[in-house]
Design an enzyme around this catalytic site. Structure first.
Site, mmCIF file in Angstrom:
data_model
loop_
_atom_site.group_PDB
_atom_site.id
_atom_site.type_symbol
_atom_site.label_atom_id
_atom_site.label_comp_id
_atom_site.label_asym_id
_atom_site.label_seq_id
_atom_site.Cartn_x
_atom_site.Cartn_y
_atom_site.Cartn_z
ATOM 1 N N LYS A 206 0.846 -1.201 0.000
ATOM 2 C CA LYS A 206 0.000 0.000 0.000
ATOM 3 C C LYS A 206 0.879 1.247 0.000
ATOM 4 O O LYS A 206 0.731 2.143 -0.810
ATOM 5 C CB LYS A 206 -0.921 -0.019 1.213
ATOM 6 N N GLU A 212 10.921 -4.809 3.488
ATOM 7 C CA GLU A 212 10.948 -6.225 3.091
ATOM 8 C C GLU A 212 10.465 -6.401 1.652
ATOM 9 O O GLU A 212 11.092 -7.100 0.849
ATOM 10 C CB GLU A 212 10.047 -7.045 4.030
ATOM 11 N N GLY A 267 -4.306 -1.473 5.561
ATOM 12 C CA GLY A 267 -3.594 -2.658 5.084
ATOM 13 C C GLY A 267 -4.247 -3.951 5.543
ATOM 14 O O GLY A 267 -4.501 -4.867 4.766
ATOM 15 N N ARG A 268 -4.581 -4.030 6.811
ATOM 16 C CA ARG A 268 -5.139 -5.255 7.369
ATOM 17 C C ARG A 268 -6.608 -5.439 6.993
ATOM 18 O O ARG A 268 -7.251 -6.398 7.408
ATOM 19 C CB ARG A 268 -4.938 -5.296 8.884
ATOM 20 N N GLU A 353 -3.350 -5.454 15.594
ATOM 21 C CA GLU A 353 -2.851 -4.187 15.042
ATOM 22 C C GLU A 353 -3.945 -3.110 15.101
ATOM 23 O O GLU A 353 -3.664 -1.915 15.052
ATOM 24 C CB GLU A 353 -2.370 -4.364 13.594
ATOM 25 N N HIS A 384 -3.604 -31.567 21.106
ATOM 26 C CA HIS A 384 -2.436 -32.342 21.544
ATOM 27 C C HIS A 384 -1.254 -31.418 21.809
ATOM 28 O O HIS A 384 -0.106 -31.854 21.797
ATOM 29 C CB HIS A 384 -2.110 -33.384 20.470
ATOM 30 N N LYS A 512 10.994 0.025 13.187
ATOM 31 C CA LYS A 512 11.500 0.150 11.804
ATOM 32 C C LYS A 512 12.591 1.236 11.750
ATOM 33 O O LYS A 512 13.656 1.041 11.153
ATOM 34 C CB LYS A 512 10.363 0.518 10.859
#
Ligand SMILES: O=P(O)(O)OC[C@H]1O[C@](O)(CO)[C@@H](O)[C@@H]1O
Length: 547
Positions: A206, A212, A267-268, A353, A384, A512
């Site tokens: 975005k 990254e 974004g999310r 977030e 388990h 960041k």
């Protein structure tokens, strides 16, 4: 005390919680054979049984008045109307416009955004068709059958996890590979097996500033050129999705190859935008549109259903009940469906977030808990691993169990076993096992009194542990769309009650910034270090190891 914690309903809920803590759901079920029916609601292909919760009608009424006192309905309508509710970034929050099939306009700064949204959807549709028909060719004329989708956070989790979940709907002709982490192992592994002539890179960011994603795309570009591609061929093999068109073109993306998105999409909350392009490439545009339409149905439900029938509202209020009145700090998501194994990770970003905040709208520090830790894994695997703690631990972990009643081509025995475990777990959490029941069991096994006495205590299960069960006819695109929108709106309601801004994420920035300063010192190995002694020491260790 803040306005929220001094409110009438908050005070009432505090008192009710003390009462409820002295009671046990087992007794409520025994006293009311219709309890399950009473606390089960359904909408958009999802049935929510919330009867195995520490709730009574009085508790639900007090929770609903808390929502009214917090003006949840007004805030909801403001969001759908395009009000600037993301006040710290001065933005509207309109991911719902991306799945608006009402035919009605959606205004941002007085402008109807629907024509742009629909133009972008048409661009996605045409693009997907051109790739699926093999019309979109690479440098040597080969169809593009391998897609490398590069993105992180909301530009990765939605596309990857929705695609995984809809595996039965995959289009056979293309394979999508997702890359997120800046750890080079990820992209190396993905590129290693690919032929550059048939590979399409979809770069999703975005902001178009995320380290990254930029670095991984540069690495993909270098791989492509090293494999024999030329600069001229880039436009055939690299496309981008972003709201930062200038940065994308500056980066070398051809204008036609850029799919726009808008700053009023978080974004999310962005899988409904062109960020969802990898999903459409995986399942075809028709199924992708069904995903959007499923979410639209949940939007309609959220806006129109009365509180007691409103799935997002009910899930949200139950969460507030346990977080603010029972001290629960986490919420576990347990999808009993292998293809949904990533769903907890998706909701982790969505919820944490959004509501991982300590400052309320009036810039005061909250004197109450807000967003929980979201975690989970696919059932029956969790049984388990961590279910021991949920059953017998000292922390309260409210749980959402999810199960499709039907799975295409699924073995009936396997599926019955899966369902039986899902239902059995919610039952065990609710009813537990008393000391007397454990003793009776052990006595029947002929244990001596001393062993029986001590073992029975360890085997005692307190029960009274809350869980919701969400049943779906099957996990098709529409139901999945509705389910994601359900959790989006749950998060919205909780944020509205806590008065936090669920749509910014300032907390991700400092790490960041400091990371970039450290990177500079890792690269410029002679540079003097002036961080804290621990960070300096870590940098020196890295420098030595890479000298
Ligand atoms: O799509 P972008 O701008 O690359 O951001 C990726 C992700 O990074 C974040 O900004 C967090 O760092 C998320 O909110 C977002 O989904």
């Amino acid at each position: 005390m803040t306005a929220l914690t001094s409110s009438t309903s908050w005070q009432q809920l505090t008192a009710l919680a003390e009462q409820v803590k002295t009671q046990h759901m087992r007794d409520w079920f025994a006293a009311d054979p219709k309890r399950a029916q009473k606390y089960t609601v359904a909408a958009c292909g999802i049935e929510l049984d919330y009867s195995k919760n520490l709730i009574t009608d009085e508790v639900l009424a007090a929770l609903q008045s808390l929502a009214n006192e917090s003006q949840v309905a007004e805030k909801r309508d403001g969001m759908f109307a395009g009000d600037i509710i993301n006040h710290t970034e001065k933005r509207a929050v309109l991911h719902t416009a991306l799945r608006n099939y009402s035919g009605k306009p959606v205004l941002v700064d007085g402008q109807d955004v629907m024509p742009e949204v629909q133009a972008c959807q048409q661009k996605i549709k045409d693009f997907v068709a051109s790739v699926h028909k093999g019309e979109r060719k690479g440098l040597s004329g080969k169809p593009l059958t391998q897609i490398v989708a590069i993105g992180i956070g909301g530009s990765f989790l939605g596309p990857k996890i929705m695609s995984e979940t809809l595996k039965p709907y995959w289009f056979k002709g293309v394979k999508v590979h997702y890359v997120a982490n800046v750890d080079g192992c990820h992209i190396q592994d993905v590129l290693a097996g690919l032929d550059h002539e048939e590979t399409l890179v979809v770069m999703s960011s975005k902001s178009f500033t995320t380290q990254e994603t930029l670095q991984n795309t540069l690495t993909a570009k270098a791989w492509f050129l090293k494999a024999g591609g030329t600069q001229q061929d880039i436009a055939k093999h690299f496309i981008a999705v972003s709201s930062n068109i200038k940065a994308a073109t500056d980066f070398g993306m051809a204008e036609d190859n850029i799919f726009p998105m808008w700053d009023w999409v978080g974004g999310r909350y962005s899988l409904w935008s062109a960020i969802g392009l990898p999903i459409a490439l995986t399942i075809g545009y028709e199924h992708y549109e069904a995903l959007l339409k499923g979410a639209y149905a949940m939007d309609e439900h959220f806006q129109t259903a009365p509180a007691e029938q409103n799935l997002p509202m009910i899930l949200a209020l139950l969460g507030v009940w346990y977080i603010n009145f029972f001290g629960a700090q986490s919420h576990v998501l347990l999808p009993y469906y292998h293809y949904m194994r990533g769903f907890p990770a998706y909701v982790q970003q969505l919820d944490m977030e959004s509501n991982g905040k300590r400052i309320a709208g009036d810039s005061t520090v909250t004197d109450y808990a807000t967003g929980p830790i979201i975690w989970g894994s696919e059932g029956t695997n969790g049984q388990h691993s961590f279910h021991q703690l949920i059953h017998q631990g000292t922390v309260l972990v409210p749980a959402d169990f999810m199960l499709p009643l039907n799975v295409p081509n699924q073995d009936k025995t396997h599926h019955a076993m899966l369902a039986s475990n899902c239902f059995g777990q919610t039952q065990a959490l609710m009813q537990g096992k008393t000391l007397a029941e454990c003793k009776a069991d052990l006595a029947a096994k002929g244990l001596d009194a001393a062993t029986l006495e001590s073992l029975a205590t360890h085997k005692t299960m307190p029960g009274n542990k809350p869980s919701n069960t969400l049943l779906f006819d099957q996990v098709d695109p529409a139901t999945l769309g509705a389910l994601v929108a359900l959790y989006e709106h749950k998060v919205f309601v909780q944020g509205a009650i806590w008065g936090v801004n669920s749509f910014d994420q300032w907390g991700v920035e400092l790490g960041k910034e400091l990371g970039n300063q450290v990177l500079d010192k890792l690269v410029n190995t002679q540079a003097e270090l002036s961080f804290d002694s621990s960070t300096n020491q870590l940098i020196n260790k890295f420098r030595q190891a890479n000298a």
